[in-house]
Write a protein that holds these residues in place. Structure first.
Motif, PDB file in Angstrom:
ATOM      1  N   LEU A 103       0.831  -1.208   0.000  1.00 29.03           N
ATOM      2  CA  LEU A 103       0.000   0.000   0.000  1.00 29.03           C
ATOM      3  C   LEU A 103       0.865   1.257   0.000  1.00 29.03           C
ATOM      4  O   LEU A 103       0.561   2.229  -0.696  1.00 29.03           O
ATOM      5  CB  LEU A 103      -0.942  -0.009   1.202  1.00 29.03           C
ATOM      6  CG  LEU A 103      -2.037  -1.075   1.196  1.00 29.03           C
ATOM      7  CD1 LEU A 103      -2.922  -0.945   2.432  1.00 29.03           C
ATOM      8  CD2 LEU A 103      -2.893  -1.002  -0.062  1.00 29.03           C
ATOM      9  N   TYR A 104       1.937   1.245   0.776  1.00 25.24           N
ATOM     10  CA  TYR A 104       2.839   2.407   0.783  1.00 25.24           C
ATOM     11  C   TYR A 104       3.512   2.585  -0.579  1.00 25.24           C
ATOM     12  O   TYR A 104       3.717   3.712  -1.037  1.00 25.24           O
ATOM     13  CB  TYR A 104       3.906   2.255   1.874  1.00 25.24           C
ATOM     14  CG  TYR A 104       3.474   2.792   3.214  1.00 25.24           C
ATOM     15  CD1 TYR A 104       3.231   4.156   3.398  1.00 25.24           C
ATOM     16  CD2 TYR A 104       3.307   1.949   4.308  1.00 25.24           C
ATOM     17  CE1 TYR A 104       2.837   4.662   4.630  1.00 25.24           C
ATOM     18  CE2 TYR A 104       2.905   2.442   5.544  1.00 25.24           C
ATOM     19  CZ  TYR A 104       2.676   3.807   5.695  1.00 25.24           C
ATOM     20  OH  TYR A 104       2.277   4.298   6.908  1.00 25.24           O
ATOM     21  N   TYR A 105       3.860   1.480  -1.213  1.00 22.97           N
ATOM     22  CA  TYR A 105       4.554   1.569  -2.507  1.00 22.97           C
ATOM     23  C   TYR A 105       3.675   2.240  -3.557  1.00 22.97           C
ATOM     24  O   TYR A 105       4.141   3.034  -4.364  1.00 22.97           O
ATOM     25  CB  TYR A 105       4.965   0.174  -2.971  1.00 22.97           C
ATOM     26  CG  TYR A 105       5.788   0.197  -4.250  1.00 22.97           C
ATOM     27  CD1 TYR A 105       7.163   0.393  -4.205  1.00 22.97           C
ATOM     28  CD2 TYR A 105       5.180   0.026  -5.493  1.00 22.97           C
ATOM     29  CE1 TYR A 105       7.919   0.438  -5.373  1.00 22.97           C
ATOM     30  CE2 TYR A 105       5.922   0.071  -6.662  1.00 22.97           C
ATOM     31  CZ  TYR A 105       7.290   0.281  -6.594  1.00 22.97           C
ATOM     32  OH  TYR A 105       8.031   0.334  -7.756  1.00 22.97           O
ATOM     33  N   GLY A 137      -4.451   4.139   0.196  1.00 23.05           N
ATOM     34  CA  GLY A 137      -4.904   4.088   1.582  1.00 23.05           C
ATOM     35  C   GLY A 137      -3.969   4.741   2.565  1.00 23.05           C
ATOM     36  O   GLY A 137      -4.319   4.973   3.717  1.00 23.05           O
ATOM     37  N   VAL A 138      -2.762   5.028   2.115  1.00 26.35           N
ATOM     38  CA  VAL A 138      -1.733   5.718   2.894  1.00 26.35           C
ATOM     39  C   VAL A 138      -0.964   6.612   1.926  1.00 26.35           C
ATOM     40  O   VAL A 138      -0.993   6.393   0.703  1.00 26.35           O
ATOM     41  CB  VAL A 138      -0.747   4.734   3.566  1.00 26.35           C
ATOM     42  CG1 VAL A 138      -1.418   3.951   4.678  1.00 26.35           C
ATOM     43  CG2 VAL A 138      -0.146   3.787   2.536  1.00 26.35           C
ATOM     44  N   GLN A 154       8.790   4.018   3.632  1.00 29.13           N
ATOM     45  CA  GLN A 154       7.947   3.160   4.458  1.00 29.13           C
ATOM     46  C   GLN A 154       7.749   1.790   3.809  1.00 29.13           C
ATOM     47  O   GLN A 154       7.749   0.764   4.495  1.00 29.13           O
ATOM     48  CB  GLN A 154       6.580   3.825   4.696  1.00 29.13           C
ATOM     49  CG  GLN A 154       6.604   4.944   5.704  1.00 29.13           C
ATOM     50  CD  GLN A 154       6.850   4.432   7.118  1.00 29.13           C
ATOM     51  OE1 GLN A 154       6.268   3.443   7.557  1.00 29.13           O
ATOM     52  NE2 GLN A 154       7.735   5.106   7.833  1.00 29.13           N
ATOM     53  N   ALA A 155       7.592   1.783   2.489  1.00 28.75           N
ATOM     54  CA  ALA A 155       7.447   0.508   1.783  1.00 28.75           C
ATOM     55  C   ALA A 155       8.671  -0.367   2.027  1.00 28.75           C
ATOM     56  O   ALA A 155       8.552  -1.551   2.357  1.00 28.75           O
ATOM     57  CB  ALA A 155       7.244   0.744   0.293  1.00 28.75           C
ATOM     58  N   GLY A 159      16.848   1.740  -6.165  1.00 30.51           N
ATOM     59  CA  GLY A 159      17.155   2.817  -5.226  1.00 30.51           C
ATOM     60  C   GLY A 159      15.922   3.539  -4.730  1.00 30.51           C
ATOM     61  O   GLY A 159      15.982   4.727  -4.401  1.00 30.51           O
ATOM     62  N   GLN A 160      14.794   2.857  -4.638  1.00 33.74           N
ATOM     63  CA  GLN A 160      13.559   3.461  -4.135  1.00 33.74           C
ATOM     64  C   GLN A 160      13.402   3.139  -2.657  1.00 33.74           C
ATOM     65  O   GLN A 160      13.234   1.990  -2.277  1.00 33.74           O
ATOM     66  CB  GLN A 160      12.345   2.934  -4.912  1.00 33.74           C
ATOM     67  CG  GLN A 160      12.301   3.354  -6.363  1.00 33.74           C
ATOM     68  CD  GLN A 160      11.140   2.695  -7.089  1.00 33.74           C
ATOM     69  OE1 GLN A 160      11.021   1.474  -7.130  1.00 33.74           O
ATOM     70  NE2 GLN A 160      10.276   3.508  -7.675  1.00 33.74           N
ATOM     71  N   GLY A 161      13.468   4.179  -1.827  1.00 32.81           N
ATOM     72  CA  GLY A 161      13.289   3.990  -0.389  1.00 32.81           C
ATOM     73  C   GLY A 161      14.518   3.498   0.332  1.00 32.81           C
ATOM     74  O   GLY A 161      14.557   3.488   1.566  1.00 32.81           O
TER      75      GLY A 161
END
Length: 264
Positions: free
Chosen positions: A187-189, A193-194, A200-201, A227-229
């Motif tokens: 959901l974070y990705y 809903g967020v 966070q993901a 390199g995401q997150g």
């Protein structure tokens, strides 16, 4: 990442374990999550049935649980239902399993409520499945919280609502429930809903991956590759792809083969 169909949706069903305990320890099946463990253990037929079960005399255990269940003993009703489900100590009988499961559920037994929810879900009665799952989730049962999140996410038995899905996933995730951690990360990705947050993901994928969740391992590898997150880290990406592949994750296995020609 896609949501799975019903058969692979991850709804959970808990059955009796190999050893029974009179205490509310997480590793046992008796009285788990129940606040009245002392009262639960006071029924003499129940106590004898637990001893018989642990001695491997499942027929005697089933008879003892049956006697206690007929006296209205919720824990015995629940355990008797699991034994009917598995055909342990007595002939397998789905109707009797459902009967005793419902008796326990109606007395507020959270595990029975969650299993009854699962039974309704598999019969495609999503409204009843949701209602019983919600009752179990209110008892802070992590796998019921997770199942409730799934039903909100998919709109089964309740209007689809990613915000509610995230809420219930988080409750289960903070209890270290790996599947819920993986779904919350998803959901974070996507920012569903967020608020969208790759950080966070990555954090929730990592927590699930460390517990051996193959989908989380695969997705964490993707985040390290892009390199995401997290900082771009090809060795880490390769490590998590391999971990997922070792568990038979098909996409990870294909990706690992594609990488073989360039990996040292």
């Amino acid at each position: 990442m896609t949501m799975h169909d019903k058969a692979g949706s991850g709804l959970q069903h808990i059955s009796a374990g190999a050893t029974l305990s009179l205490h509310s320890a997480r590793t046992g099946i008796i009285a788990r999550g129940r606040r009245d463990a002392a009262n639960t253990a006071s029924n003499p037929d129940y106590r004898q049935a637990v001893m018989d079960y642990n001695a491997g005399d499942f027929a005697a255990a089933a008879a003892g649980f049956q006697r206690a269940a007929e006296q209205g003993h919720a824990e015995s009703q629940y355990l008797l239902s699991t034994m009917y489900d598995e055909g342990r100590g007595l002939p397998q009988n789905a109707a009797q399993a459902a009967h005793w499961e419902r008796k326990a559920a109606e007395q507020g037994h959270a595990y029975a409520q969650a299993n009854l929810s699962f039974r309704y879900y598999m019969a495609n009665d999503f409204a009843e499945a949701f209602a019983w799952c919600q009752r179990a989730a209110y008892s802070k049962l992590a796998w019921a919280e997770y199942n409730l999140g799934l039903m909100y996410r998919k709109g089964e038995g309740v209007p689809q609502n990613d915000t509610e899905a995230a809420y219930w996933y988080r409750l289960a995730a903070t209890q270290n429930f790996a599947e819920a951690q993986q779904k919350l990360a998803e959901l974070y990705y996507f920012g569903q809903g967020v608020p969208l947050s790759y950080t966070q993901a990555a954090a929730w994928y990592r927590r699930a991956a460390d517990q051996g969740n193959a989908e989380a391992q695969f997705q964490l590898a993707h985040l390290y590759a892009t390199g995401q997150g997290v900082e771009h880290d090809y060795p880490q990406s390769r490590h998590w792809i391999r971990q997922a592949a070792l568990q038979g994750h098909e996409q990870a296995m294909r990706e690992l083969k594609r990488r073989e020609y360039r990996d040292p």
